[in-house]
Design a protein around this motif. Sequence first.
Motif, PDB file in Angstrom:
ATOM      1  N   MET A 273       0.823  -1.205   0.000  1.00  0.00           N
ATOM      2  CA  MET A 273       0.000   0.000   0.000  1.00  0.00           C
ATOM      3  C   MET A 273       0.862   1.264   0.000  1.00  0.00           C
ATOM      4  O   MET A 273       0.520   2.259  -0.647  1.00  0.00           O
ATOM      5  N   VAL A 274       1.980   1.219   0.730  1.00  0.00           N
ATOM      6  CA  VAL A 274       2.890   2.359   0.724  1.00  0.00           C
ATOM      7  C   VAL A 274       3.401   2.619  -0.699  1.00  0.00           C
ATOM      8  O   VAL A 274       3.456   3.762  -1.166  1.00  0.00           O
ATOM      9  N   GLN A 275       3.764   1.542  -1.400  1.00  0.00           N
ATOM     10  CA  GLN A 275       4.237   1.688  -2.773  1.00  0.00           C
ATOM     11  C   GLN A 275       3.134   2.211  -3.693  1.00  0.00           C
ATOM     12  O   GLN A 275       3.367   3.067  -4.554  1.00  0.00           O
ATOM     13  N   GLN A 276       1.908   1.703  -3.493  1.00  0.00           N
ATOM     14  CA  GLN A 276       0.786   2.157  -4.316  1.00  0.00           C
ATOM     15  C   GLN A 276       0.469   3.631  -4.054  1.00  0.00           C
ATOM     16  O   GLN A 276       0.132   4.383  -4.978  1.00  0.00           O
ATOM     17  N   ALA A 277       0.588   4.044  -2.795  1.00  0.00           N
ATOM     18  CA  ALA A 277       0.350   5.449  -2.470  1.00  0.00           C
ATOM     19  C   ALA A 277       1.399   6.338  -3.126  1.00  0.00           C
ATOM     20  O   ALA A 277       1.083   7.435  -3.624  1.00  0.00           O
ATOM     21  N   GLN A 278       2.643   5.868  -3.161  1.00  0.00           N
ATOM     22  CA  GLN A 278       3.693   6.641  -3.823  1.00  0.00           C
ATOM     23  C   GLN A 278       3.439   6.729  -5.329  1.00  0.00           C
ATOM     24  O   GLN A 278       3.657   7.777  -5.948  1.00  0.00           O
ATOM     25  N   GLN A 279       2.953   5.637  -5.906  1.00  0.00           N
ATOM     26  CA  GLN A 279       2.620   5.658  -7.337  1.00  0.00           C
ATOM     27  C   GLN A 279       1.496   6.654  -7.627  1.00  0.00           C
ATOM     28  O   GLN A 279       1.502   7.319  -8.669  1.00  0.00           O
ATOM     29  N   LEU A 280       0.553   6.758  -6.682  1.00  0.00           N
ATOM     30  CA  LEU A 280      -0.515   7.732  -6.852  1.00  0.00           C
ATOM     31  C   LEU A 280       0.051   9.146  -6.844  1.00  0.00           C
ATOM     32  O   LEU A 280      -0.344   9.989  -7.661  1.00  0.00           O
TER      33      LEU A 280
END
Length: 388
Positions: A273-280
């Motif tokens: 989720m941390v990685q997905q938030a950074q991608q956002l």
Amino acid sequence: MNKLSTEQLNYLRELRHALHRQPEVSGQEQKTAARITQELLQTGADQIWQSLGGHGVAAEYRGHEPGPTVLLRCELDGLPITEISTLDYQSEIAGRGHLCGHDGHMCMVLGVGRFLGCAQQHALRPKRGRLVLLFQPAEETGFGAQAVIDDARWPEIRPDYAFAFHNLPGRPLAEIGLRTGPANCASRGMQIKLHGKSSHAAAPEDGLSPGAAIAQLIQQAPALSSGTLTDSSFGLCTPTHAQLGEPTFGISPGDGEVRLTLRAITDERMQQMVQQAQQLLDSIEDPLHISVLWHDIFLAAQNSDQAIQIARTVATEKNLSTHEMQHPMSWSEDFGRFGLDGAQAALLFLGAGEQQPQLHNPDYDFPDALLAVGTELLLDIVDHLLVL
């Protein structure tokens, strides 16, 4: 195991009310810690550690023979929430309240110490091993357990077994909730600061407003969520705060902020989720300066099969009502750090009543009826492992 006397229970009830009147928030628990230390001195503990990981306090009761170290943990801190109640012991500190039940948790653990200090008018000690009572600071921010473990004196305390209670509104009063494996979700707060350039409201094109980026974040962040609490893929992203510029009419804003809470059933899912938030964040096209700060980092809490089985056995022997929980709690608890540190650890849940206001509600209050049940179950767990 002998039951607590009426006198002991009355004392614990009055002590809880006193603690309830004077709540202190995470990292500021000086007076609470001082009161707990005073109480522990009266139990004749063999050793007391103070200022553990901040304002933490621990007390040791040594057995007569070699054996395991059993730790019982509770929390010192209250919440930055204004209490709404008509209780004659309601909070006397503006904007502060014991609205999670930590006042009750403290008194149950202290009840174990008082029983050892005055059982049958003389001190009682385990036949083997040792018992440690830990009054931990800063649970509400996820900082306290790791701060205690990082304390240079922790190797003197490090337990083989660790147990804790958390009361649970919405479940029958005094029901013991048991959960093997994941017990509480990992969570962390994501503070996103966006910096552009302010301009006159009549000429927004001459500035760089973070407004569109904030709208994108609020709209798309919930898409990071997945599954339910019964799935290993469970994740929940909740927007909790947004700010754009100043409350004026003549300025096109140049700064803004969004706060999100990420929640996951495992630490591995949290990292995704941390990685997905950074991608956002990377998908935002405006040439803003974006920075991220992380707060209140809780790891997932995992209950040990062995520790839960001990609690299950003891609860069954006491003819207590038990509930085998089918999924972990969505809220977080830093008690899981003790399991990661090597202890066979179990966070147990204690039903606070089906009509009880929820944790962190302004009208919540820990039920005094749980003091006897919780203290006596902890005593029986200690008896099971160390023999009292």
